[in-house]
Design a protein around this motif. Structure first.
Motif, PDB file in Angstrom:
ATOM      1  N   GLN A   1       0.836  -1.205   0.000  1.00  0.00           N
ATOM      2  CA  GLN A   1       0.000   0.000   0.000  1.00  0.00           C
ATOM      3  C   GLN A   1       0.874   1.259   0.000  1.00  0.00           C
ATOM      4  N   VAL A   2       1.877   1.280   0.874  1.00  0.00           N
ATOM      5  CA  VAL A   2       2.769   2.438   0.935  1.00  0.00           C
ATOM      6  C   VAL A   2       3.549   2.573  -0.368  1.00  0.00           C
ATOM      7  N   ASP A   3       3.952   1.427  -0.928  1.00  0.00           N
ATOM      8  CA  ASP A   3       4.693   1.460  -2.194  1.00  0.00           C
ATOM      9  C   ASP A   3       3.843   2.059  -3.314  1.00  0.00           C
ATOM     10  N   SER A   4       2.563   1.671  -3.364  1.00  0.00           N
ATOM     11  CA  SER A   4       1.681   2.219  -4.407  1.00  0.00           C
ATOM     12  C   SER A   4       1.439   3.707  -4.186  1.00  0.00           C
ATOM     13  N   PHE A   5       1.425   4.134  -2.909  1.00  0.00           N
ATOM     14  CA  PHE A   5       1.259   5.571  -2.623  1.00  0.00           C
ATOM     15  C   PHE A   5       2.467   6.340  -3.147  1.00  0.00           C
ATOM     16  N   GLU A   6       3.661   5.779  -2.901  1.00  0.00           N
ATOM     17  CA  GLU A   6       4.869   6.440  -3.376  1.00  0.00           C
ATOM     18  C   GLU A   6       4.914   6.462  -4.902  1.00  0.00           C
TER      19      GLU A   6
ATOM     20  N   ARG B   1      -3.224   3.582 -12.072  1.00  0.00           N
ATOM     21  CA  ARG B   1      -2.795   2.235 -11.702  1.00  0.00           C
ATOM     22  C   ARG B   1      -2.299   2.192 -10.257  1.00  0.00           C
ATOM     23  N   ALA B   2      -1.534   3.217  -9.889  1.00  0.00           N
ATOM     24  CA  ALA B   2      -1.027   3.287  -8.510  1.00  0.00           C
ATOM     25  C   ALA B   2      -2.174   3.419  -7.520  1.00  0.00           C
ATOM     26  N   LYS B   3      -3.177   4.235  -7.878  1.00  0.00           N
ATOM     27  CA  LYS B   3      -4.335   4.372  -6.987  1.00  0.00           C
ATOM     28  C   LYS B   3      -5.075   3.049  -6.838  1.00  0.00           C
ATOM     29  N   GLU B   4      -5.242   2.342  -7.953  1.00  0.00           N
ATOM     30  CA  GLU B   4      -5.942   1.048  -7.899  1.00  0.00           C
ATOM     31  C   GLU B   4      -5.196   0.058  -7.009  1.00  0.00           C
ATOM     32  N   GLU B   5      -3.861   0.014  -7.161  1.00  0.00           N
ATOM     33  CA  GLU B   5      -3.059  -0.869  -6.304  1.00  0.00           C
ATOM     34  C   GLU B   5      -3.166  -0.457  -4.843  1.00  0.00           C
ATOM     35  N   PHE B   6      -3.214   0.860  -4.617  1.00  0.00           N
ATOM     36  CA  PHE B   6      -3.318   1.361  -3.231  1.00  0.00           C
ATOM     37  C   PHE B   6      -4.606   0.878  -2.591  1.00  0.00           C
ATOM     38  N   TRP B   7      -5.733   1.062  -3.274  1.00  0.00           N
ATOM     39  CA  TRP B   7      -7.027   0.683  -2.670  1.00  0.00           C
ATOM     40  C   TRP B   7      -7.150  -0.837  -2.540  1.00  0.00           C
ATOM     41  N   SER B   8      -6.598  -1.574  -3.500  1.00  0.00           N
ATOM     42  CA  SER B   8      -6.637  -3.034  -3.398  1.00  0.00           C
ATOM     43  C   SER B   8      -5.874  -3.515  -2.170  1.00  0.00           C
ATOM     44  N   SER B   9      -4.663  -2.976  -1.970  1.00  0.00           N
ATOM     45  CA  SER B   9      -3.877  -3.362  -0.787  1.00  0.00           C
ATOM     46  C   SER B   9      -4.561  -2.916   0.490  1.00  0.00           C
TER      47      SER B   9
ATOM     48  N   ILE C   1      -4.442   9.680   5.997  1.00  0.00           N
ATOM     49  CA  ILE C   1      -3.452  10.613   5.446  1.00  0.00           C
ATOM     50  C   ILE C   1      -3.222  10.331   3.964  1.00  0.00           C
ATOM     51  N   THR C   2      -2.990   9.060   3.648  1.00  0.00           N
ATOM     52  CA  THR C   2      -2.719   8.715   2.249  1.00  0.00           C
ATOM     53  C   THR C   2      -3.948   8.902   1.370  1.00  0.00           C
ATOM     54  N   LYS C   3      -5.130   8.607   1.942  1.00  0.00           N
ATOM     55  CA  LYS C   3      -6.361   8.766   1.153  1.00  0.00           C
ATOM     56  C   LYS C   3      -6.582  10.240   0.796  1.00  0.00           C
ATOM     57  N   ASP C   4      -6.370  11.128   1.785  1.00  0.00           N
ATOM     58  CA  ASP C   4      -6.555  12.564   1.520  1.00  0.00           C
ATOM     59  C   ASP C   4      -5.598  13.047   0.449  1.00  0.00           C
ATOM     60  N   ALA C   5      -4.340  12.557   0.530  1.00  0.00           N
ATOM     61  CA  ALA C   5      -3.347  12.981  -0.452  1.00  0.00           C
ATOM     62  C   ALA C   5      -3.686  12.459  -1.847  1.00  0.00           C
ATOM     63  N   ILE C   6      -4.089  11.196  -1.911  1.00  0.00           N
ATOM     64  CA  ILE C   6      -4.420  10.611  -3.219  1.00  0.00           C
ATOM     65  C   ILE C   6      -5.670  11.252  -3.811  1.00  0.00           C
ATOM     66  N   SER C   7      -6.670  11.494  -2.964  1.00  0.00           N
ATOM     67  CA  SER C   7      -7.929  12.077  -3.454  1.00  0.00           C
ATOM     68  C   SER C   7      -7.711  13.493  -4.002  1.00  0.00           C
TER      69      SER C   7
ATOM     70  N   PHE D   1       5.990  17.293   3.279  1.00  0.00           N
ATOM     71  CA  PHE D   1       5.292  17.217   4.573  1.00  0.00           C
ATOM     72  C   PHE D   1       4.388  15.982   4.633  1.00  0.00           C
ATOM     73  N   VAL D   2       3.641  15.779   3.530  1.00  0.00           N
ATOM     74  CA  VAL D   2       2.761  14.605   3.465  1.00  0.00           C
ATOM     75  C   VAL D   2       3.591  13.323   3.513  1.00  0.00           C
ATOM     76  N   LEU D   3       4.687  13.293   2.753  1.00  0.00           N
ATOM     77  CA  LEU D   3       5.555  12.118   2.750  1.00  0.00           C
ATOM     78  C   LEU D   3       6.109  11.838   4.145  1.00  0.00           C
ATOM     79  N   GLY D   4       6.463  12.910   4.853  1.00  0.00           N
ATOM     80  CA  GLY D   4       6.960  12.735   6.225  1.00  0.00           C
ATOM     81  C   GLY D   4       5.906  12.153   7.135  1.00  0.00           C
ATOM     82  N   GLN D   5       4.658  12.658   6.994  1.00  0.00           N
ATOM     83  CA  GLN D   5       3.567  12.110   7.808  1.00  0.00           C
ATOM     84  C   GLN D   5       3.348  10.624   7.507  1.00  0.00           C
ATOM     85  N   VAL D   6       3.346  10.285   6.214  1.00  0.00           N
ATOM     86  CA  VAL D   6       3.134   8.893   5.825  1.00  0.00           C
ATOM     87  C   VAL D   6       4.247   8.007   6.378  1.00  0.00           C
ATOM     88  N   THR D   7       5.481   8.495   6.290  1.00  0.00           N
ATOM     89  CA  THR D   7       6.619   7.716   6.803  1.00  0.00           C
ATOM     90  C   THR D   7       6.484   7.476   8.305  1.00  0.00           C
TER      91      THR D   7
END
Length: 473
Positions: A62-67, A80-88, A139-145, A152-158
């Motif tokens: 999931q984190v990999d697809s977000f990145e 494609r990355a979004k689809e992988e993110f939601w699937s994971s 956090i990741t959903k808000d960023a992707i949406s 800053f977002v990457l730091g929060q996700v990490t």
């Protein structure tokens, strides 16, 4: 005097031996009962560890697809990355919920306060794990949406990723500790009873010095009993080793079969991405492989339900001929021009069955007949066995027949793997599922080679009460 003394000594020895025998039997019963409970609890931790492994894997995906979404340079890559993110994300949630359910089941059925406390702790850990994942998801959903990515977002996700990972590792470590405690408890309990048994043997040995003949007879009987129990234990150990081997083989083959469609899916994706094939062809290929993967996963789940006696049937009274005809009509679509299906159905009879499961049995058996018969006839017959109040369904073909070496174990898992031709591949679970489903309905299933050529599969289903009464009248 000597006679009366000898009688008194013999009587006293007999009472002592009787009491010792009662103590040994009671101890063996208690040991078996408590040890079994501890072993069951210890084995319950393994699925939880497996679930944590899957959570760790899908969370990383999931984190990999977000990145990937953050660095994507095209809309296609982003989608494609979004689809992988939601699937994971869905798989992580599903595994966390499964872990909570397993832990809840554990403290519901556990019989000791220690075990109940351990499972409650594990359940609490999964709840905290769920909370940590929801925070990362938000956090990741808000960023992707919003398609807004910055440092800053990457730091929060990490940070949230590290927090979630620590929760997963902490829960895994705690389950491992609980498992070690269970193993230690088993060893301690068996060691204690070993000391007790040694003490009993010494006591019996002292008594034997005074009454050799009397105790000699008892010792002879005990030796026979011990030898018998030792042989039983040896046989039981062999069976356990065979079961363990079959379990490992099942896991190995099932894992391989589950992975098989994944690489071609990536292949279709890469071909579509490079433009070697069009999008529709790629999606058709991916859909076909995904359906195969889903069917295999469903078969594996059904195997698990059957082996743990958790197969649920939704039975209703139905005419069997309707079920058979509907299934045959569906299967006829896959027939070659040199192959036909012939129906030889007796008068319609009512059976109380789970329609979906019986259709699954018919599809598997007729599908096998089609797969192993290049040309000829597949015959589907029914008749009523009044003696057993059962409906008998026979499916025979004019194909290759069943190899003699696998016929005795034809309804086992993966028995037929390696015996198919190039166009006859399967997952090796179909006949095992057929057997489990038929037996869950109270019937039996058998297989045999025909006298001339081909093979026949026959299964029985109990008739509905109304049909039996009509036959009696």
């Amino acid at each position: 005097m000597f006679g009366r003394t000898s009688f008194k000594i013999s009587g006293t020895v007999g009472i002592i031996i009787l009491l010792l025998g009662i103590t040994v039997l009671f101890g063996m019963y208690q040991m078996s009962k408590v040890s079994s409970e501890i072993v069951n609890i210890s084995e319950a931790y393994e699925p939880l560890q497996n679930i944590l492994g899957e959570i760790r894997y899908y969370q990383a995906a999931q984190v990999d697809s977000f990145e990937k979404a953050m660095i994507s340079h095209s809309r296609t890559d982003l989608d494609r990355a979004k689809e992988e993110f939601w699937s994971s994300n869905v798989l992580v949630k599903s595994n966390i919920q499964q872990g909570k359910n397993l832990a809840e089941t554990g403290y519901t059925v556990a019989t000791t306060e220690k075990a109940i406390s351990n499972f409650r702790t594990i359940h609490s850990n999964f709840v905290e794990l769920e909370k940590a994942h929801l925070e990362l998801e938000q956090i990741t959903k808000d960023a992707i949406s919003s398609d807004k990515y910055d440092q800053f977002v990457l730091g929060q996700v990490t940070a949230k990723k590290s927090h979630l990972q620590s929760k997963i590792d902490g829960t895994a470590d705690q389950i491992a500790r609980f498992n070690d405690q269970s193993i230690s408890a088993i060893e301690e309990y068996e060691r204690g009873w070993l000391y007790v048994q040694i003490g009993i043997i010494i006591t019996v040995g002292i008594i034997a010095l005074f009454m050799r003949q009397f105790i000699g007879q008892i010792n002879g009987d005990l030796k026979k009993e011990i030898d018998s129990k030792t042989e039983e234990l040896r046989e039981a150990n062999k069976k356990l080793q065979e079961i363990d081997r079959m379990k490992n083989e099942f896991i190995s083959i099932a894992s391989h079969e589950l992975k098989s469609p994944i690489q071609p899916i990536f292949g279709f994706a890469e071909l579509a991405q490079s433009g070697d094939i069009d999008q529709k062809e790629a999606w058709d290929g991916v859909t076909t492989l995904a359906k195969k993967l889903q069917d295999l996963a469903n078969d594996v789940l059904d195997v698990t339900r059957i082996e743990s006696n958790r197969l649920t049937l939704y039975q209703e009274k139905l005419p069997i001929n309707e079920i058979i005809k509907d299934t045959i009509n569906m299967m006829r679509k896959s027939l070659s021009k040199d192959l036909s299906i012939v129906e030889e159905l007796a008068d319609d009879a009512e059976v109380e069955v789970d329609r979906v499961r019986i259709e699954q049995v018919l599809r598997n058996l007729i599908g096998n007949a089609i797969k192993f018969t290049e040309k000829g006839i597949i015959r589907v017959k029914t008749h009523i066995d009044a003696r057993t109040a059962s409906l008998i369904v026979t499916i025979s073909d004019t194909g290759l027949g069943i190899p003699k070496e696998i016929l005795p174990n034809i309804f086992g898992k993966f028995v037929t793997k390696g015996h198919e031709r190039e166009n006859q591949s399967g997952n090796g679970l179909g006949l095992f599922l057929c057997k489990g489903i038929v037996e869950a309905h109270g019937g039996r299933i058998t297989a045999r080679n025909n006298a001339d050529r081909g093979a026949s599969f026959e299964f029985s289903l109990p008739l509905a009460k109304k049909t039996v009464e009509t036959m009696a009248n």
